[in-house]
Design a protein around this motif. Structure first.
Motif, short mmCIF file in Angstrom:
data_model
loop_
_atom_site.label_atom_id
_atom_site.label_comp_id
_atom_site.label_asym_id
_atom_site.label_seq_id
_atom_site.Cartn_x
_atom_site.Cartn_y
_atom_site.Cartn_z
N ASP A 91 0.81 -1.23 0.00
CA ASP A 91 0.00 0.00 0.00
C ASP A 91 0.84 1.27 0.00
O ASP A 91 0.56 2.21 -0.75
CB ASP A 91 -0.95 0.01 1.20
N ASN A 92 1.86 1.32 0.86
CA ASN A 92 2.66 2.55 0.96
C ASN A 92 3.40 2.86 -0.34
O ASN A 92 3.38 4.00 -0.83
CB ASN A 92 3.66 2.43 2.12
N LYS A 95 0.90 3.93 -2.98
CA LYS A 95 0.46 5.31 -2.78
C LYS A 95 1.51 6.29 -3.29
O LYS A 95 1.19 7.28 -3.98
CB LYS A 95 0.19 5.57 -1.30
N GLU A 99 1.08 9.03 -6.37
CA GLU A 99 1.35 10.45 -6.17
C GLU A 99 2.39 10.96 -7.15
O GLU A 99 2.28 12.08 -7.67
CB GLU A 99 1.80 10.69 -4.73
N TRP A 159 -7.70 5.35 -7.72
CA TRP A 159 -7.12 5.35 -6.39
C TRP A 159 -8.16 5.76 -5.33
O TRP A 159 -8.19 5.21 -4.23
CB TRP A 159 -5.93 6.31 -6.33
#
Length: 403
Positions: A91-92, A95, A99, A159
């Motif tokens: 997940d990190n 993300k 971005e 997202w």
């Protein structure tokens, strides 16, 4: 312009714009205190031994948030597995990747566009026919800007909707049309298909789903010839986008394509190729992606600890953030949502069979836990109530595995 998976009218009468969100978290005679503690400790140790040795035991319990009941494991152990399975180690990084892509600058030239994407991955943009020098084609600056804006919008919407929803299985069929299929065949790519003559059986189903553009020419006797839906992961589309016209139709241009996004950068391929396709190119609901990730991790962890290994050792043995469900697993979950009866073909392995019937690949990918997925399929056949994270509103259709 709205992403395909949020259109009110989408392929097969399906809709992927549900916003419902739920979260799982899930007097006799008096004796001395020491005796009570001792008895409790013995019972606890005995229970733990049973869990580690057999991986099962205890009574069924209900998860209080409306998700499906669990079976064959004590409640405390199940809660531990469920909580562990909720965390997606990717997940990190995912993300951060999103971005970076949303905030990236395509500028106005093909070179800058390529450089922008090479800086965050090993992919670059290839569209249409190649130039006379063999390199990527030239793109008009205005077209680049248009691609940039659409790409960002697709990625942001995906997202934003990528979250857990236990009702996603119940919401697959569009409530307006109510379109379902009486019989569906999900055709995997295992080499075990070459040991059977199930082609006619596969073709007898109303709806046939094939995976990752597996070749059927020359194999019709074993795998059939009918294709209703091509289910692929976005790596396949990325390879197709490098060909002239983004050609990705081995089953014919009228066969719809359903794709799940394995890497956010592949929305660039989707943006470019979608407008050129005659048949619908649809993206899976990101909520289904999250559900599949949790289910597969649960079954993988369950199998891992049943051998006596420590829970915290699981990640190091399963690729950490690279761990992922297979295309076949998500295709099966999709079929469960739109079919009255599901038949599974070409799922399984044999020491004497190739990994894929149409290639010479003999080994499995380390980022998948196929054996855990086979455990899931067995539960779908014999005990669907044991499948976690799915709302108890959903009624699993009958499932048959052909081997």
């Amino acid at each position: 312009m709205t992403p395909t998976f949020f259109r009110s009218r989408s392929v097969f009468g399906l809709t992927f714009d549900q916003t419902h969100i739920k979260q799982m978290i899930g007097k006799r005679s008096i004796r001395p205190l020491f005796s009570a503690v001792f008895v409790f400790a013995v019972a606890a140790v005995t229970l733990c031994i049973r869990i580690l040795v057999s991986g099962s035991g205890g009574d069924r319990f209900i998860i209080t948030d409306g998700s499906r009941a669990q079976k064959n494991l004590p409640s405390l152990f199940n809660e531990t597995l469920l909580a562990f399975s909720v965390t997606d180690l990717a997940d990190n990084s995912l993300k951060q990747n999103v971005e970076q892509l949303v905030g990236g600058d395509f500028r106005t030239s093909r070179t800058d566009l390529h450089r922008s994407f090479r800086s965050i991955g090993r992919y670059r943009l290839d569209t249409g026919a190649r130039s006379g020098t063999g390199g990527p084609p030239e793109l008009d600056p205005h077209e680049l800007q248009k691609i940039r804006l659409i790409f960002r919008r697709y990625l942001q919407d995906w997202w934003r909707h990528r979250r857990f929803d236990p009702d996603v299985m119940s919401n697959m069929v569009n409530s307006d049309s109510g379109r379902r299929y009486k019989t569906c065949a999900v055709v995997g790519n295992s080499g075990i298909l070459l040991k059977t003559n199930l082609g006619d059986t596969i073709d007898s189903h109303e709806f046939v789903i094939r995976l990752n553009n597996a070749r059927i020419g020359g194999f019709e006797h074993f795998v059939g010839s009918k294709t209703s839906l091509s289910f692929i992961n976005s790596n396949i589309l990325h390879l197709c986008s490098r060909r002239g016209g983004c050609f990705c139709h081995p089953y014919g241009e009228k066969v719809p394509i359903l794709m799940y996004i394995s890497q956010p950068i592949h929305f660039l391929d989707y943006t470019i190729c979608n407008s050129s396709y005659r048949s619908p190119l649809t993206i899976t609901d990101p909520k289904l992606d999250v559900l599949c990730a949790r289910i597969v991790k649960y079954y993988s962890v369950k199998r891992f600890v049943s051998t006596g290994k420590r829970l915290e050792e699981w990640s190091g043995s399963h690729g950490g953030s690279e761990f992922h469900y297979s295309s076949g697993m998500q295709a099966v979950m999709f079929a469960l949502g739109v079919c009255d009866k599901v038949s599974i073909f070409g799922f399984g392995k044999s020491d004497s069979a190739k990994h894929h019937y149409h290639t010479n690949q003999k080994t499995e990918l380390g980022l998948h836990d196929y054996q855990a997925e086979y455990d899931l399929y067995e539960d779908l056949v014999k005990n669907p109530q044991a499948v976690p994270f799915v709302s108890d509103k959903f009624r699993f259709p009958p499932v048959v595995i052909h081997r």
